[in-house]
Design an enzyme around this catalytic site. Structure first.
Site, PDB file in Angstrom:
ATOM      1  N   LYS A  49       0.842  -1.198   0.000  1.00 41.53           N
ATOM      2  CA  LYS A  49       0.000   0.000   0.000  1.00 41.53           C
ATOM      3  C   LYS A  49       0.882   1.256   0.000  1.00 41.53           C
ATOM      4  O   LYS A  49       2.083   1.155   0.294  1.00 41.53           O
ATOM      5  CB  LYS A  49      -0.923  -0.016   1.221  1.00 41.53           C
ATOM      6  CG  LYS A  49      -0.188  -0.044   2.553  1.00 41.53           C
ATOM      7  CD  LYS A  49      -1.108  -0.438   3.698  1.00 41.53           C
ATOM      8  CE  LYS A  49      -0.366  -0.397   5.018  1.00 41.53           C
ATOM      9  NZ  LYS A  49      -1.156  -1.014   6.110  1.00 41.53           N
ATOM     10  N   TYR A 268      16.560  28.984  11.332  1.00 45.14           N
ATOM     11  CA  TYR A 268      15.389  29.725  11.811  1.00 45.14           C
ATOM     12  C   TYR A 268      15.288  29.688  13.326  1.00 45.14           C
ATOM     13  O   TYR A 268      15.539  28.663  13.956  1.00 45.14           O
ATOM     14  CB  TYR A 268      14.107  29.102  11.254  1.00 45.14           C
ATOM     15  CG  TYR A 268      13.880  29.333   9.786  1.00 45.14           C
ATOM     16  CD1 TYR A 268      13.822  30.626   9.255  1.00 45.14           C
ATOM     17  CD2 TYR A 268      13.695  28.252   8.932  1.00 45.14           C
ATOM     18  CE1 TYR A 268      13.588  30.831   7.903  1.00 45.14           C
ATOM     19  CE2 TYR A 268      13.457  28.444   7.580  1.00 45.14           C
ATOM     20  CZ  TYR A 268      13.405  29.738   7.062  1.00 45.14           C
ATOM     21  OH  TYR A 268      13.164  29.922   5.739  1.00 45.14           O
TER      22      TYR A 268
HETATM   23  C1  LIG Z   1      -0.433  -1.981   6.788  1.00 44.20           C
HETATM   24  C2  LIG Z   1      -1.028  -3.275   7.148  1.00 44.20           C
HETATM   25  C3  LIG Z   1      -0.243  -4.436   7.244  1.00 44.20           C
HETATM   26  C4  LIG Z   1       1.275  -4.399   7.171  1.00 44.20           C
HETATM   27  O1  LIG Z   1       1.738  -3.904   8.400  1.00 44.20           O
HETATM   28  P1  LIG Z   1       3.296  -3.789   8.756  1.00 44.20           P
HETATM   29  O2  LIG Z   1       3.291  -3.373  10.182  1.00 44.20           O
HETATM   30  O3  LIG Z   1       3.855  -2.757   7.852  1.00 44.20           O
HETATM   31  O4  LIG Z   1       3.901  -5.120   8.536  1.00 44.20           O
HETATM   32  C5  LIG Z   1      -0.876  -5.637   7.446  1.00 44.20           C
HETATM   33  N1  LIG Z   1      -2.220  -5.695   7.583  1.00 44.20           N
HETATM   34  C6  LIG Z   1      -3.013  -4.606   7.521  1.00 44.20           C
HETATM   35  C7  LIG Z   1      -4.475  -4.739   7.692  1.00 44.20           C
HETATM   36  C8  LIG Z   1      -2.443  -3.356   7.315  1.00 44.20           C
HETATM   37  O5  LIG Z   1      -3.219  -2.271   7.284  1.00 44.20           O
END
Ligand SMILES: *Cc1c(COP(=O)(O)O)cnc(C)c1O
Length: 390
Positions: A49, A268
């Site tokens: 994702k 800054y």
């Molecule tokens: C993002 C996600 C994962 C992967 O999680 P990681 O901690 O990056 O391994 C797995 N399952 C779901 C439902 C997620 O949203």
């Protein structure tokens, strides 16, 4: 030869970019294989994702396919469509749910498997998700304690009973997500595990999946039929466990070297006053856009961020960031390297093999996930992989 190295470029021209993001697809593949070994008999999917956690699904997905991965998870249907192009034969699950009836038709066209999170979505998919009378597959997500997405236990039970009669849905995966897997001793892990076992019993014969990266490390009880690692593939340290291969390296170009006297201030707000004559390297990378984690409703221990701030790595040494990071530029104290050691055009590593992703994230008061997904589109990207075509 399998050990010849192939490069692929993306983003702005390397000569014109302020920063470089190097993505080692061989390390990614090694991480996939290592996780598969830990998962044993359970199938290892890849979570890609957010454009493969910011590293580029277009390159990451084929590399994972080459390493043996045939199942992917994305958050959004648009991401699913992109992954479909990169992996024509893979099974692709969309975690974020069905975006209404019209979107459901697109899922069917791209052969995406929706993760059903509500009764309404189940009803839409029953109506839309079939071809020639046969229901298209779907996954069913049950919330076992996170209160994010998924059916409640009662809804899952009702759905299972109905579906046993109608057969209108064809679930090919039953899943849930752990809220506290990063904390090995957290009592919620066991509670979710027990709840998930009960869920699984409702859908007999359907493969089950509970563990993300940190869940894999919790042990065999958590593996079920499929594991869903994301961050560990990309070199994160799930549950604080180091040892994954660093995949992403960022480095910023030094655009100016200056000599400042004791008593002068930097950046800054003049928040730092130099205590000695200081050599400053000004590097061409700064903060990016993003919904910063500091906006969380509660529970984010930002004050645990390293008080001294982050560091860079150059010519074999760590060099501290001086003062505030600005939008496009960051200053480093390179006095220890000595006069003339650095030149304009040299690069400073921000994270990579010498400063682990998790360490850099912690210094920023955030987590590896947020750091990776906010890596700027202004960086030149290069992908390193084995050339096994020759
Ligand atoms: C993002 C996600 C994962 C992967 O999680 P990681 O901690 O990056 O391994 C797995 N399952 C779901 C439902 C997620 O949203």
């Amino acid at each position: 030869m399998a050990d010849e190295v192939r490069y692929r470029e993306a983003g702005p021209d390397a000569r014109l970019a302020g920063g470089q993001l190097t993505i080692d697809l061989r390390a990614l593949q090694a991480n996939y294989r290592a996780l598969s070994r830990i998962a044993g008999k359970a199938h290892t999917a890849g979570v890609v994702k957010a454009d493969a956690y910011g590293l580029g699904a277009e390159a990451v997905v084929p590399a994972l396919v080459e390493a043996g991965c045939d199942t992917f998870f994305v958050a959004l249907p648009t991401e699913g469509i992109a992954v479909r192009e990169a992996a024509p034969k893979a099974r692709i699950y969309v975690l974020g749910g069905l975006f209404g009836r019209e979107a459901a038709e697109v899922y069917a066209e791209a052969a995406l498997v929706p993760v059903i999170n509500t009764r309404e979505e189940a009803a839409i998919w029953e109506a839309v998700g079939h071809a020639g009378g046969k229901p298209w597959p779907c996954a069913i997500h049950v919330d076992t304690g996170m209160n994010r997405l998924g059916l409640t236990m009662a809804e899952a039970r009702a759905l299972a009973e109905e579906n046993a009669l109608t057969g209108a849905l064809r679930p090919v995966l039953i899943m849930s997500h752990l809220a506290c897997a990063d904390e090995r001793e957290h009592p919620q892990n066991r509670l979710q595990l027990e709840a998930f076992r009960a869920v699984r019993a409702l859908f007999s014969g359907v493969p089950a999946s509970l563990a993300n990266s940190a869940g894999i490390v919790l042990g065999r009880d958590f593996h079920f039929d499929m594991v869903r690692p994301g961050i560990a593939l990309y070199g994160g340290s799930p549950g604080g466990r180091t040892g994954m291969h660093p995949v992403a390296t960022t480095a910023a170009r030094i655009v100016q070297i200056r000599h400042a006297a004791a008593g002068e201030t930097v950046s800054y707000g003049a928040t730092v006053t130099l205590e000695r004559a200081t050599i400053i390297a000004v590097a061409s990378a700064g903060y990016a856009d993003g919904l910063h984690r500091a906006l969380s409703g509660s529970g984010v221990p930002l004050r645990a961020a390293s008080a001294a701030g982050g560091q860079g790595f150059v010519h074999g040494r760590r060099v501290p960031i001086l003062g505030r990071i600005t939008m496009d530029l960051t200053m480093f104290d390179v006095t220890e390297l000595g006069d003339g050691a650095l030149a304009v055009g040299d690069t400073i590593e921000l994270f990579g093999p010498n400063i682990l992703l998790d360490e850099a994230a912690a210094a920023a008061g955030t987590i590896s996930y947020e750091l990776l997904t906010s890596m700027g589109r202004r960086f030149h990207r290069s992908y390193v992989s084995n050339d096994d075509e020759a």
